[in-house]
Scaffold this active site. Structure first.
Site, mmCIF file in Angstrom:
data_model
loop_
_atom_site.group_PDB
_atom_site.id
_atom_site.type_symbol
_atom_site.label_atom_id
_atom_site.label_comp_id
_atom_site.label_asym_id
_atom_site.label_seq_id
_atom_site.Cartn_x
_atom_site.Cartn_y
_atom_site.Cartn_z
ATOM 1 N N VAL A 1 0.877 -1.273 -0.014
ATOM 2 C CA VAL A 1 -0.105 0.055 -0.124
ATOM 3 C C VAL A 1 0.849 1.115 0.105
ATOM 4 C CG1 VAL A 1 -1.809 1.206 1.240
ATOM 5 C CG2 VAL A 1 -1.723 -1.331 1.311
ATOM 6 N N GLY B 1 4.184 1.778 -0.655
ATOM 7 C CA GLY B 1 4.807 1.687 -1.782
ATOM 8 C C GLY B 1 4.145 2.382 -2.969
ATOM 9 N N LEU B 2 2.874 1.761 -3.119
ATOM 10 C CA LEU B 2 2.090 2.054 -4.455
ATOM 11 C C LEU B 2 1.557 3.569 -4.102
ATOM 12 C CD1 LEU B 2 -0.045 -1.003 -4.951
ATOM 13 C CD2 LEU B 2 1.649 -0.143 -6.586
ATOM 14 N N GLU C 1 9.467 -5.561 -6.123
ATOM 15 C CA GLU C 1 8.722 -6.252 -5.134
ATOM 16 C C GLU C 1 9.307 -7.710 -5.324
ATOM 17 O OE1 GLU C 1 6.014 -6.145 -3.006
ATOM 18 O OE2 GLU C 1 6.628 -8.017 -2.820
ATOM 19 N N VAL D 1 8.833 -1.800 2.954
ATOM 20 C CA VAL D 1 8.765 -3.431 3.140
ATOM 21 C C VAL D 1 7.720 -3.825 4.322
ATOM 22 C CG1 VAL D 1 10.847 -3.687 1.782
ATOM 23 C CG2 VAL D 1 10.871 -3.318 4.320
ATOM 24 N N ASP E 1 -1.608 -1.007 15.996
ATOM 25 C CA ASP E 1 -0.737 -1.708 15.118
ATOM 26 C C ASP E 1 0.394 -2.618 15.981
ATOM 27 O OD1 ASP E 1 -1.564 -0.429 13.010
ATOM 28 O OD2 ASP E 1 0.292 0.463 12.629
ATOM 29 N N HIS F 1 -8.136 2.422 11.074
ATOM 30 C CA HIS F 1 -9.703 2.180 11.354
ATOM 31 C C HIS F 1 -9.818 0.983 12.467
ATOM 32 C CE1 HIS F 1 -9.183 1.178 7.239
ATOM 33 N NE2 HIS F 1 -9.922 0.257 7.220
ATOM 34 N N HIS G 1 -29.767 7.268 -9.362
ATOM 35 C CA HIS G 1 -28.968 7.201 -10.785
ATOM 36 C C HIS G 1 -28.725 8.708 -11.140
ATOM 37 C CE1 HIS G 1 -28.189 6.317 -14.960
ATOM 38 N NE2 HIS G 1 -29.041 7.485 -15.218
HETATM 39 C C1 LIG Z 1 2.484 6.269 4.581
HETATM 40 C C2 LIG Z 1 1.218 5.485 5.254
HETATM 41 C C3 LIG Z 1 -0.020 5.677 4.838
HETATM 42 C C4 LIG Z 1 -0.863 5.124 5.617
HETATM 43 N N1 LIG Z 1 -2.190 5.146 5.288
HETATM 44 C C5 LIG Z 1 -3.330 4.619 5.758
HETATM 45 C C6 LIG Z 1 -4.825 4.733 5.320
HETATM 46 O O1 LIG Z 1 -4.876 5.159 4.325
HETATM 47 N N2 LIG Z 1 -5.726 4.062 5.868
HETATM 48 C C7 LIG Z 1 -5.369 3.168 7.002
HETATM 49 O O2 LIG Z 1 -6.119 2.750 7.760
HETATM 50 N N3 LIG Z 1 -4.142 3.318 7.707
HETATM 51 C C8 LIG Z 1 -2.899 3.831 6.955
HETATM 52 N N4 LIG Z 1 -1.821 3.792 7.501
HETATM 53 C C9 LIG Z 1 -1.426 2.990 8.778
HETATM 54 C C10 LIG Z 1 -1.809 3.746 9.891
HETATM 55 O O3 LIG Z 1 -1.237 4.792 9.954
HETATM 56 C C11 LIG Z 1 -1.809 2.956 11.010
HETATM 57 O O4 LIG Z 1 -2.334 1.515 10.833
HETATM 58 C C12 LIG Z 1 -2.044 3.689 12.346
HETATM 59 O O5 LIG Z 1 -1.409 4.821 12.636
HETATM 60 C C13 LIG Z 1 -1.943 3.005 13.623
HETATM 61 O O6 LIG Z 1 -2.217 3.354 14.716
HETATM 62 P P1 LIG Z 1 -1.635 3.071 16.258
HETATM 63 O O7 LIG Z 1 -2.472 4.076 17.027
HETATM 64 O O8 LIG Z 1 -1.940 1.843 16.650
HETATM 65 O O9 LIG Z 1 -0.377 3.413 16.120
HETATM 66 P P2 LIG Z 1 0.671 4.753 15.607
HETATM 67 O O10 LIG Z 1 -0.305 5.642 14.747
HETATM 68 O O11 LIG Z 1 1.914 4.409 15.166
HETATM 69 O O12 LIG Z 1 0.458 5.674 17.008
HETATM 70 C C14 LIG Z 1 1.443 5.305 17.878
HETATM 71 C C15 LIG Z 1 1.830 6.291 18.864
HETATM 72 O O13 LIG Z 1 2.480 5.991 19.788
HETATM 73 C C16 LIG Z 1 3.710 6.882 20.322
HETATM 74 N N5 LIG Z 1 4.416 5.966 21.009
HETATM 75 C C17 LIG Z 1 5.075 4.687 20.717
HETATM 76 N N6 LIG Z 1 5.757 4.190 22.100
HETATM 77 C C18 LIG Z 1 5.392 5.067 22.886
HETATM 78 C C19 LIG Z 1 5.980 5.189 24.151
HETATM 79 N N7 LIG Z 1 6.680 4.077 24.757
HETATM 80 N N8 LIG Z 1 5.743 6.137 24.809
HETATM 81 C C20 LIG Z 1 5.053 7.289 24.475
HETATM 82 N N9 LIG Z 1 4.541 7.332 23.234
HETATM 83 C C21 LIG Z 1 4.712 6.107 22.534
HETATM 84 C C22 LIG Z 1 4.346 7.087 18.985
HETATM 85 O O14 LIG Z 1 5.120 8.140 19.088
HETATM 86 C C23 LIG Z 1 2.971 7.360 18.181
HETATM 87 O O15 LIG Z 1 2.457 8.876 18.179
HETATM 88 C C24 LIG Z 1 -0.714 4.154 6.929
HETATM 89 C C25 LIG Z 1 0.661 4.441 7.376
HETATM 90 C C26 LIG Z 1 1.530 4.815 6.534
HETATM 91 C C27 LIG Z 1 2.981 4.813 7.103
#
Ligand SMILES: Cc1cc2nc3c(=O)[nH]c(=O)nc-3n(C[C@H](O)[C@H](O)[C@H](O)COP(=O)(O)OP(=O)(O)OC[C@H]3O[C@@H](n4cnc5c(N)ncnc54)[C@H](O)[C@@H]3O)c2cc1C
Length: 480
Positions: free
Chosen positions: A193, A195-196, A213, A283, A325, A334, A457
């Site tokens: 996703v 990379g594309l 890839e 990757v 994540d 989401h 429509h």
């Molecule tokens: C370029 C790109 C495009 C994307 N586009 C999409 C999209 O279109 N749609 C989609 O659904 N997903 C997309 N994603 C994925 C999406 O960004 C992630 O799935 C999402 O942000 C994960 O949310 P999260 O809250 O789990 O973690 P994160 O968003 O990674 O947030 C975690 C936060 O915790 C903080 N943190 C980590 N460890 C600690 C610690 N020990 N103490 C204090 N703070 C800490 C970090 O600084 C960060 O701010 C994309 C990702 C990238 C890289």
């Protein structure tokens, strides 16, 4: 160290999963703190995680800017619109993106204030007994104790040992969202996703983009016909996607503006080389669990470094949960939203739940790619009898009027019960359309339900209507 502060809920991470958990917990009357270590480009704390700072939102901002530019050269002429010397001002485009990021990261800070979530800006480490020690940016340390702790630490880009990020020539998403000019030649490792999407951004602005890839199949997780149709469109756009190409070396040569990356890779024909001006390594991502857990917490990491949780996002340690994540499941914002809310509700004694079967997937390229539920291959492999109906956007008046006839919608239903098991789309606006599939599946609806629901429509959604009718070979606007 200041005195220990106590909370009902302490959330580590204010990304999509963490800020949803924190706000929902506070809404439910729980005294909540949320810790985040991230700083924005201005060096100030920026809430919202990868998604708002360097992920979903900034990538969509650049995708939109680059789409407007591309359309000027490729679509406007058909509408009779001409212009001279279209130029892209990369600094202005990136500046627009930064403004949007600032608006949204600032928005989370306001939502925390409105919901009485106490923010802490610094790095949190979980210790035994649900104690989180936070090293704040000013060097001070605070200690928080939560009846519950929700780990929402998110993920970081995976680095290849032979292609270390230098923030300039070899970059991850963070660097590729901030190039100061259009690279003449951009190499991308990974046709996933990220990379594309980011490859598309710079291609549309004029870069020669080569995506390498390692896997032999393009978008193996998507429906095979969707992947094929998308690959055809990307090829037309000039995106050079090489499959089965395993990169083994990336050497930076030259200095200053003359820096180049010399890549070595092997494919079916043997060893190949490629020289690019910038290299994006996309990757995959890994859980950001480094230094997150003290040795005595009892929280376990799996072989991939993900925090181990059960189906309710509980770690097995009393009062410690993990979402987003940094746990199993798709790395999608989401998915994190839903887990964050579910855990906050479980803590408050409500029935929190995430339905993994109806999480939509979207790739925001042109055409967009989206799906929910199972592919034909998955159903075949598991032996589930199914029937499928598809309908092309080329036969949808609205899509053709927009000059966007590429792609199709496929609806898959159980052969006996007619219950919708999957919807797969490629084409304009399918990031929005896929939710008809999500809703139908969530309400356990059938293809016949979809076929009998009146669709306005002319709209793009008529492709879903006709695809649902095609499941029983009764589509009106095509031969069945
Ligand atoms: C370029 C790109 C495009 C994307 N586009 C999409 C999209 O279109 N749609 C989609 O659904 N997903 C997309 N994603 C994925 C999406 O960004 C992630 O799935 C999402 O942000 C994960 O949310 P999260 O809250 O789990 O973690 P994160 O968003 O990674 O947030 C975690 C936060 O915790 C903080 N943190 C980590 N460890 C600690 C610690 N020990 N103490 C204090 N703070 C800490 C970090 O600084 C960060 O701010 C994309 C990702 C990238 C890289």
């Amino acid at each position: 160290m200041s005195e220990q502060q106590t909370f009902d809920v302490v959330v580590i991470g204010a990304g999509p999963a963490g800020y949803h958990a924190a706000i929902r917990a506070a809404q439910l009357g729980l005294k909540t703190a949320c810790i985040d270590a991230a700083l924005g480009k201005d060096g100030k704390p920026a809430l919202g995680g990868t998604c708002l700072r360097v992920g979903c939102i900034p990538s969509k901002a650049l995708l939109d800017s680059s789409r407007q530019f591309w359309n000027m050269g490729h679509l406007f002429g058909d509408h009779g619109i001409s212009f001279k010397d279209a130029k892209i001002d990369v600094e202005a485009m990136v500046g627009r993106k930064d403004k949007i990021v600032k608006q949204f990261t600032g928005g989370i800070a306001m939502l925390f204030k409105a919901n009485k979530v106490t923010p802490f800006h610094g790095f949190g480490t979980l210790h035994k007994g649900n104690v989180v020690k936070v090293k704040q940016h000013d060097g001070s340390e605070v200690e928080l104790k939560g009846t519950n702790v929700i780990i929402a630490a998110g993920s970081d880009s995976i680095e290849l040992p032979f292609a270390k990020f230098d923030g300039d020539t070899i970059v991850d998403n963070v660097g590729a969202l901030d190039f100061t000019e259009v690279p003449k030649r951009l190499g991308v490792i990974g046709a996933g996703v990220i990379g594309l999407e980011l490859g598309s951004v710079w291609k549309r602005l004029g870069a020669e983009v080569t995506i390498l890839e390692a896997l032999p199949d393009f978008l193996a997780a998507a429906d095979a016909e969707v992947a094929k149709a998308a690959a055809r469109e990307f090829k037309k756009q000039g995106l050079d996607i090489q499959l089965g190409a395993k990169v083994s070396k990336a050497e930076v040569k030259g200095k200053g503006k003359k820096k180049e990356v010399h890549l070595t890779y092997t494919d079916a024909k043997g060893e190949q080389s490629l020289v690019v001006d910038k290299l994006l390594v996309a990757v995959g991502r890994r859980a950001a669990t480094k230094n997150l857990l003290a040795d005595d917490t009892g929280v376990k990491l799996d072989a991939r470094g993900l925090v181990e949780v059960d189906e309710h996002c509980h770690t097995g340690v009393d009062g410690v949960w993990a979402v987003g994540d940094c746990v199993r499941g798709p790395m999608l914002a989401h998915k994190g939203f839903e887990e964050g809310i579910a855990v906050a509700e479980l803590i408050a004694g409500l029935p929190g739940h995430v339905n993994f079967d109806t999480i939509p997937w979207v790739i925001y390229t042109e055409p967009e790619i989206a799906w929910v539920g199972k592919t034909e291959k998955q159903l075949k492999d598991e032996g589930t009898p199914y029937k499928a109906g598809s309908f092309p956007f080329a036969a949808i008046g609205r899509a053709v009027a927009m000059g966007e006839p590429a792609g199709f919608v496929k609806v898959i239903a159980h052969a006996e019960t007619d219950r919708v098991l999957g919807m797969h789309l490629v084409g304009v606006g399918v990031s929005e359309l896929v939710h008809e599939g999500v809703l139908t599946m969530e309400f356990k609806g059938s293809a016949d339900d979809l076929a009998r629901i009146c669709h306005a429509h002319p709209t793009l959604s008529e492709a879903i209507h006709d695809a649902a009718m095609a499941v029983d070979k009764r589509a009106i606007h095509k031969a069945n």
